[in-house]
Design a protein around this motif. Structure first.
Motif, PDB file in Angstrom:
ATOM      1  N   GLU A 120       0.819  -1.202   0.000  1.00  0.00           N
ATOM      2  CA  GLU A 120       0.000   0.000   0.000  1.00  0.00           C
ATOM      3  C   GLU A 120       0.861   1.264   0.000  1.00  0.00           C
ATOM      4  O   GLU A 120       0.514   2.259  -0.636  1.00  0.00           O
ATOM      5  N   GLU A 121       1.984   1.204   0.691  1.00  0.00           N
ATOM      6  CA  GLU A 121       2.890   2.355   0.688  1.00  0.00           C
ATOM      7  C   GLU A 121       3.487   2.558  -0.700  1.00  0.00           C
ATOM      8  O   GLU A 121       3.572   3.689  -1.198  1.00  0.00           O
ATOM      9  N   ALA A 122       3.869   1.455  -1.342  1.00  0.00           N
ATOM     10  CA  ALA A 122       4.470   1.536  -2.675  1.00  0.00           C
ATOM     11  C   ALA A 122       3.483   2.064  -3.710  1.00  0.00           C
ATOM     12  O   ALA A 122       3.881   2.712  -4.682  1.00  0.00           O
ATOM     13  N   ALA A 123       2.191   1.790  -3.493  1.00  0.00           N
ATOM     14  CA  ALA A 123       1.160   2.201  -4.449  1.00  0.00           C
ATOM     15  C   ALA A 123       0.445   3.485  -4.039  1.00  0.00           C
ATOM     16  O   ALA A 123      -0.512   3.894  -4.703  1.00  0.00           O
ATOM     17  N   GLY A 124       0.896   4.110  -2.967  1.00  0.00           N
ATOM     18  CA  GLY A 124       0.277   5.371  -2.543  1.00  0.00           C
ATOM     19  C   GLY A 124      -1.174   5.221  -2.126  1.00  0.00           C
ATOM     20  O   GLY A 124      -1.963   6.165  -2.264  1.00  0.00           O
ATOM     21  N   VAL A 125      -1.531   4.056  -1.594  1.00  0.00           N
ATOM     22  CA  VAL A 125      -2.922   3.825  -1.180  1.00  0.00           C
ATOM     23  C   VAL A 125      -3.244   4.719   0.015  1.00  0.00           C
ATOM     24  O   VAL A 125      -2.501   4.779   0.987  1.00  0.00           O
ATOM     25  N   GLY A 126      -4.339   5.434  -0.090  1.00  0.00           N
ATOM     26  CA  GLY A 126      -4.759   6.304   1.004  1.00  0.00           C
ATOM     27  C   GLY A 126      -4.193   7.712   0.934  1.00  0.00           C
ATOM     28  O   GLY A 126      -4.621   8.591   1.683  1.00  0.00           O
ATOM     29  N   VAL A 127      -3.244   7.938   0.035  1.00  0.00           N
ATOM     30  CA  VAL A 127      -2.669   9.282  -0.115  1.00  0.00           C
ATOM     31  C   VAL A 127      -3.629  10.135  -0.947  1.00  0.00           C
ATOM     32  O   VAL A 127      -4.020   9.739  -2.044  1.00  0.00           O
ATOM     33  N   VAL A 128      -3.992  11.283  -0.418  1.00  0.00           N
ATOM     34  CA  VAL A 128      -4.917  12.181  -1.109  1.00  0.00           C
ATOM     35  C   VAL A 128      -4.181  13.456  -1.512  1.00  0.00           C
ATOM     36  O   VAL A 128      -3.579  14.123  -0.670  1.00  0.00           O
ATOM     37  N   VAL A 129      -4.204  13.764  -2.790  1.00  0.00           N
ATOM     38  CA  VAL A 129      -3.641  15.022  -3.288  1.00  0.00           C
ATOM     39  C   VAL A 129      -4.811  15.969  -3.508  1.00  0.00           C
ATOM     40  O   VAL A 129      -5.658  15.730  -4.363  1.00  0.00           O
ATOM     41  N   THR A 130      -4.852  17.031  -2.734  1.00  0.00           N
ATOM     42  CA  THR A 130      -5.974  17.961  -2.813  1.00  0.00           C
ATOM     43  C   THR A 130      -5.827  18.902  -4.009  1.00  0.00           C
ATOM     44  O   THR A 130      -4.711  19.140  -4.481  1.00  0.00           O
ATOM     45  N   PRO A 131      -6.934  19.448  -4.481  1.00  0.00           N
ATOM     46  CA  PRO A 131      -6.851  20.438  -5.571  1.00  0.00           C
ATOM     47  C   PRO A 131      -5.968  21.629  -5.195  1.00  0.00           C
ATOM     48  O   PRO A 131      -5.280  22.195  -6.046  1.00  0.00           O
ATOM     49  N   GLU A 132      -5.995  22.007  -3.900  1.00  0.00           N
ATOM     50  CA  GLU A 132      -5.181  23.134  -3.446  1.00  0.00           C
ATOM     51  C   GLU A 132      -3.694  22.813  -3.551  1.00  0.00           C
ATOM     52  O   GLU A 132      -2.893  23.663  -3.980  1.00  0.00           O
ATOM     53  N   GLN A 133      -3.309  21.589  -3.192  1.00  0.00           N
ATOM     54  CA  GLN A 133      -1.910  21.172  -3.318  1.00  0.00           C
ATOM     55  C   GLN A 133      -1.471  21.180  -4.782  1.00  0.00           C
ATOM     56  O   GLN A 133      -0.374  21.603  -5.113  1.00  0.00           O
ATOM     57  N   MET A 134      -2.355  20.692  -5.636  1.00  0.00           N
ATOM     58  CA  MET A 134      -2.047  20.627  -7.062  1.00  0.00           C
ATOM     59  C   MET A 134      -1.899  22.031  -7.637  1.00  0.00           C
ATOM     60  O   MET A 134      -0.952  22.317  -8.379  1.00  0.00           O
ATOM     61  N   ALA A 135      -2.809  22.930  -7.269  1.00  0.00           N
ATOM     62  CA  ALA A 135      -2.760  24.300  -7.777  1.00  0.00           C
ATOM     63  C   ALA A 135      -1.490  25.000  -7.310  1.00  0.00           C
ATOM     64  O   ALA A 135      -0.848  25.733  -8.078  1.00  0.00           O
ATOM     65  N   ALA A 136      -1.094  24.761  -6.048  1.00  0.00           N
ATOM     66  CA  ALA A 136       0.107  25.399  -5.508  1.00  0.00           C
ATOM     67  C   ALA A 136       1.359  24.887  -6.205  1.00  0.00           C
ATOM     68  O   ALA A 136       2.272  25.667  -6.520  1.00  0.00           O
ATOM     69  N   ALA A 137       1.427  23.584  -6.465  1.00  0.00           N
ATOM     70  CA  ALA A 137       2.595  23.002  -7.134  1.00  0.00           C
ATOM     71  C   ALA A 137       2.718  23.498  -8.567  1.00  0.00           C
ATOM     72  O   ALA A 137       3.819  23.785  -9.048  1.00  0.00           O
TER      73      ALA A 137
END
Length: 226
Positions: A120-137
């Motif tokens: 699950e760690e290798a596949a990023g299970v449970g990791v949420v990338v928010t729209p705000e994080q994406m916009a900032a990056a």
């Protein structure tokens, strides 16, 4: 040993079965047409759809992940393919980066037991990338090349902006990142002008100057010294 006629009959039966299945998981007609030309891949994708329990169909996003699974799943870890498909069906693996992370882990594990936490760690299970994080990056990436972007406008290679964003947000959905990038670039540059629609002019590279031949006297002196 099967005759040529028997092989052709079996191939036709497989294609007849596969076509509606591929359509039910949201694949485009051209993708289906191409897939059916490769009988080995056709069988693999039919097996994946059956293993996932979606013979009655599924959303296109999941269908695309199953298509990739049939194509790229490590051959040495096929015993774990049903597990991977469970994660796809349950919306725990939803993007290509996650799928690639899962493939990388399973390739290392092979036929050995899977450590669920490590998988699950290798596949990023449970990791949420928010729209705000994406916009900032995306904003940060644009700012790092803002002068060049303003100069070249829509002729600028935006892949140079995608790379740092996908590096900092490993599990972000690629399509969503591109959509956010396009939105911010358009907000900065405004509508395309006539100049933007024209092919960019190729910059001529300055020709390197050839070294001038040495005077005869210097050449003679060099030869004498040698």
């Amino acid at each position: 040993m099967a005759t040529k006629e028997e092989k052709e009959r079996l191939a036709k039966e497989l294609q007849d079965q596969a076509g509606p299945l591929f359509s039910s998981i949201g694949l485009d007609d051209k993708v289906i047409e191409s897939a059916l030309k490769n009988l080995k891949f056709t069988q693999a994708l039919v097996d994946v759809i059956k293993e996932a329990g979606v013979t009655q169909g599924c959303p296109k996003a999941k269908g695309n992940l199953m298509y990739t699974t049939a194509s790229k799943h490590p051959a040495n870890a096929l015993v774990h393919r049903p597990l991977l498909l469970e994660y796809i069906v349950a919306d725990k693996i939803k993007t290509i980066p996650q799928l690639d992370g899962a493939f990388e882990y399973l390739k290392k594990v092979g036929g050995e037991p899977v450590d669920t936490a490590a998988f699950e760690e290798a596949a990023g299970v449970g990791v949420v990338v928010t729209p705000e994080q994406m916009a900032a990056a995306v904003a940060e990436a644009i700012d790092s090349r803002k002068d060049q972007l303003l100069e070249e406008r829509y002729h600028f290679n935006t892949n140079l902006l995608l790379a740092p964003v996908t590096k900092s947000l490993k599990w972000a959905d690629g399509a969503s990142v591109r959509e956010e990038l396009q939105k911010q670039v358009e907000a900065l540059l405004g509508p395309k002008t006539e100049a933007d629609l024209k092919p960019p002019e190729k910059k001529k590279k300055p020709k390197a100057e050839k070294p001038k031949p040495a005077p005869k006297e210097e050449a003679a002196a060099a030869a004498a010294a040698a």
